[in-house]
Each structure stands twice: as C-alpha cells, then as structure tokens.
Write an enzyme that holds these catalytic residues in place. Structure first.
Site, PDB file in Angstrom:
ATOM      1  N   TYR A   1       0.848  -1.203   0.000  1.00 24.55           N
ATOM      2  CA  TYR A   1       0.000   0.000   0.000  1.00 24.55           C
ATOM      3  C   TYR A   1       0.882   1.251   0.000  1.00 24.55           C
ATOM      4  O   TYR A   1       0.676   2.179  -0.799  1.00 24.55           O
ATOM      5  CB  TYR A   1      -0.928   0.008   1.221  1.00 24.55           C
TER       6      TYR A   1
ATOM      7  N   LYS B   1       1.185   4.301  -2.834  1.00 23.97           N
ATOM      8  CA  LYS B   1       0.895   5.705  -2.534  1.00 23.97           C
ATOM      9  C   LYS B   1       2.115   6.591  -2.799  1.00 23.97           C
ATOM     10  O   LYS B   1       1.966   7.746  -3.199  1.00 23.97           O
ATOM     11  CB  LYS B   1       0.406   5.843  -1.085  1.00 23.97           C
TER      12      LYS B   1
ATOM     13  N   THR C   1     -13.642   5.359   6.918  1.00 22.90           N
ATOM     14  CA  THR C   1     -14.414   4.809   5.802  1.00 22.90           C
ATOM     15  C   THR C   1     -14.276   3.295   5.792  1.00 22.90           C
ATOM     16  O   THR C   1     -13.555   2.719   6.621  1.00 22.90           O
ATOM     17  CB  THR C   1     -13.905   5.319   4.438  1.00 22.90           C
TER      18      THR C   1
END
Ligand code: NAP
Ligand code: NAG
Ligand code: NAG
Ligand code: NAG
Length: 351
Positions: free
Chosen positions: A231, A235, A268
């Site tokens: 991840y 990014k 989220t």
C-alpha cells in the site's frame, strides 16, 4: 490521552495477533514493522488533523460548465467529493464499478435538495486495462475538454491478489490504472486548461507514502507480500508521478497542474478488515475524520484559486505540506515513469 491509550492498545493487539498467526518469522517481523510504522504515521496524522482543524475548509464556488472526472466516487470520501462538485454546478463523470450504488447516491442527493450540477455515471474498474480504455474512449467521445480529474478509487491492505493483467491489486488499483487513465485523458485535460485557469489532476495519496519505497526488482511484491508495504509503495508511486507530471506539463507549457492530497485519516470502509476496526472500532469513530471532512482537501485542491500555478505539491488539510525526500527525487520520478510506461507498453505518454 485517548491517543496514547489507543496507540498502546493497538500495539498490544498487533503483537498478539501477529504472533498467533503462525507465519514464518521473517514475515512476522516485517508485518510487525509495518504495523508499528503505520501506527506511528497514522497517529501523527490524526494529531495533525486535530491541530489543523481550522485550516480544513474550502469554498464551493460556482463552476458552471466545468467537467470533472472521478474514479470510485460511489461511497466513502469520493461520494462526498461528488456532492460538493454538484454544489459547484460542475458536470461530474463518475467512473465506478457499482453503477447502481452511484445512481441511488445521486438520487439521494437530489432528494436532499441539491439541484445544481450534472452527474454522468460510467462503468470503470480501474484495476483492469480493458475497462480503463473503454471508459476513456467513451468520455473522450462526449467531452472534448476535461478540467479536473480526481484519482480517488483505492484499496488498502487485503490479501495478495493479482489482477487479470497480472499486477498486484493495490499497485494496480491505486497507481497503475490511474497512470493509464491520465495517459489516455491527457489531450482532453490539456485542451481544457487556460492561462490563468489551469486544468488540475488530483491524486488522493496518503500519509502512508512516508513509509513507502519502490521495489523495482519485484514491483508486484510477489516474492514477499506484506500488505502494508505494498500500500505504501502504491501511494509513494502516485506522489512521484504527480510531481513528475507537473514538471513535464510545466516544461511543455501546458496549462495543467497536478496535486497529491492526503485526505486525512478518515473513517471509511477502507479500514474494514483491519485489526484496528475489528478490535477497537471506537478508535476510528472517536478520532478519525468523517468522509465529508476528508473530501474537503480534495475539493480544495481542485477549486482553490490560491493554488493556481502551485502544482506539484502535496496538500494536507488544505495547506501545502512537506513530502518525504524520496518523493522529491527527480531521478526516482523519472525511473518510475519510464518503468511504468514500459510496463504498460506506452510509447509516447499522453499521445
Ligand atoms: N480513509 C483514509 O483514511 C484514507 C487516508 C489516506 C488516503 N486515502 C485514500 O482515499 C481514497 C478513497 O478511499 P476511501 O477512504 O473513500 O475508501 P472506501 O470508502 O473504501 O472507497 C473506495 C472507493 O474506491 C472504489 N474502488 C476500489 N477499487 C476499485 C476499482 N478496481 N475500480 C473502481 N473503483 C474502485 C470503491 O468502489 P466499489 O464500491 O466498487 O468498491 C469506492 O468507491 C483511496 O485512494 C485511499 O487510498 C484514504
Ligand atoms: C496520479 O497518480 C497516477 C498514478 O497513480 C498517475 O498516473 C497520475 O498521472 C497521477 N496524477 C497526478 C497529477 O498526480
Ligand atoms: C508545477 O507547475 C506549475 C506551472 O506549470 C509551476 O508554476 C509550479 O512551480 C510547478 N510546481 C513545482 C513544484 O515545480
Ligand atoms: C477536523 C476537521 O475536519 N475540522 C473541520 C473540517 O471542516 C468541516 C467542514 O467545514 C468542519 O465541520 C470540521 O470541524
């Protein structure tokens, strides 16, 4: 207080779960390293969100006639971005996998009384080359000018999965797919830019880039897959590309600027399945930003007049913020750009 207690609880839970997972020691150590790094980077970002609370605001100027593209956008942070864009009276092209969800989302906004703006919904799976090409072709045939692109669709962590095209899914979804999308849309993005009204490409990156590195020799992390490492790599890659693209556009005097945005640490579904959300859901509920608050810096990066001519920057709580040194390395930007172009068999970027 809460933060320190939360941090300690996370560390203990992490250590216990990793040790109980019965994986090889090397993997356990790497996973533990990334868990701790994420906790450190995440806690720092949560504190910054708190301290910079008053900075986190944006105007919603009328921008009738402007066309914005967003990937994802049917839930989470993207949903709130769409809502604000509608309030600005823009035309929004939503590229998402779940058309039905996007349709009912727009209906709900209309019922809530937002009458301005237009939303057009298209099928897009940003992890699949074919789907990206179809999406780009469709919108290019309808819209000659595209003013804003928000690269929002993203996934975090999860098991090792390869896409149909043979790429690790986080790398593919967060970085590679958006690279291809921008390549295909660039002529239309350039066509929309004007001298004092640049087109803008906004990448929803993350503070996680601080712990990222690019593993050119194993870009898919096939040999050793640590979800957090992949991840962070995806990014950082976004950030490098964003900076590279701004420089390229500047050199060729195109009226296009690019920004990376860290939306904040936002509660989220992105965190679903993580240790934190499973074991201590009260922490995100209490400390994280709401999706609406997370959408604010993204909208700001698109509409703020203050940012005119200030592309190639990283926005955090609506302020230009420092990135890690790696992201600034022009050598690394160039290397990744060439590498990615080759990976996707692109001969001439943006053409
Ligand atoms: N939440 C945070 O704290 C945080 C922090 C830093 C950065 N970010 C970044 O913010 C962005 C949005 O995240 P979020 O928090 O709003 O997450 P979310 O609630 O999980 O939403 C993710 C969105 O991406 C879409 N998506 C995922 N894979 C896709 C694919 N292959 N094709 C098309 N759409 C796809 C999802 O669509 P479906 O409904 O089809 O799955 C959904 O609309 C991501 O880029 C994330 O990395 C988030
Ligand atoms: C954003 O990142 C993608 C890769 O994730 C890249 O293709 C795109 O051009 C970037 N755009 C900007 C301006 O950051
Ligand atoms: C990005 O490009 C714009 C103009 O094209 C320029 O004014 C700005 O300085 C660039 N950003 C960086 C960090 O070089
Ligand atoms: C932490 C934070 O996000 N603060 C503010 C951000 O902006 C929204 C909307 O203006 C405010 O409601 C938050 O308090």
């Amino acid at each position: 207080m809460f933060l320190i207690a939360g941090f300690c609880i996370i560390v203990v839970i992490t250590v216990i779960s990793i040790v109980r997972s019965k994986k090889p020691l090397k993997i356990i150590l790497s996973e533990a390293k990334y868990e701790l790094l994420y906790n450190a980077v995440g806690s720092k970002a949560v504190i910054q969100d708190y301290l910079m609370k008053s900075k986190n605001k944006t105007d919603l100027p009328l921008m009738t006639g402007k066309v914005a593209v967003i990937t994802g956008g049917n839930r989470g942070i993207g949903k709130e971005v769409v809502k604000m864009f509608l309030k600005c009276d823009m035309t929004i092209l939503i590229g998402c996998r779940n058309i039905q969800a996007a349709k009912s989302m727009i209906e709900t906004f209309r019922k809530e009384g937002i009458k301005t703006g237009n939303a057009d919904i298209y099928n897009l799976d940003i992890s699949l080359i074919e789907s990206i090409k179809l999406f780009a072709k469709e919108i290019k045939s309808k819209y000659y000018k595209i003013n804003y692109v928000v690269n929002n669709a993203g996934i975090m962590f999860g098991p090792y999965i390869e896409t149909k095209d043979g790429f690790e899914s986080q790398f593919s979804t967060n970085y590679l797919g958006h690279f291809l999308l921008i390549h295909l849309l660039l002529p239309n993005i350039k066509a929309a830019g004007e001298k004092n009204d640049f087109s803008r490409i906004v990448n929803v990156s993350s503070c996680a880039h601080h712990i990222g590195d690019i593993k050119f020799e194993d870009i898919n992390n096939r040999k050793q897959y640590i979800a957090g490492e992949a991840y962070a790599q995806s990014k950082l890659a976004q950030l490098l590309f964003s900076n590279y693209l701004n420089e390229t556009m500047k050199k060729e005097k195109s009226f296009v600027q690019s920004h990376s945005v860290h939306p904040g640490v936002v509660n989220t579904e992105l965190f679903d399945g993580t240790l934190l959300k499973n074991k201590a859901p009260w922490i995100p509920n209490l400390l994280f930003k709401t999706p609406k608050q997370g959408a604010i810096p993204i909208v700001y990066a698109c509409v703020s007049k203050e940012l005119e001519g200030k592309g190639g920057t990283y926005i955090h709580n609506c302020e230009i913020f420092e990135t890690c040194q790696l992201a600034k390395s022009q050598e690394l930007q160039e290397k990744l750009f060439t590498f990615t172009k080759d990976l996707l068999n692109i001969l001439e970027f943006g053409n």
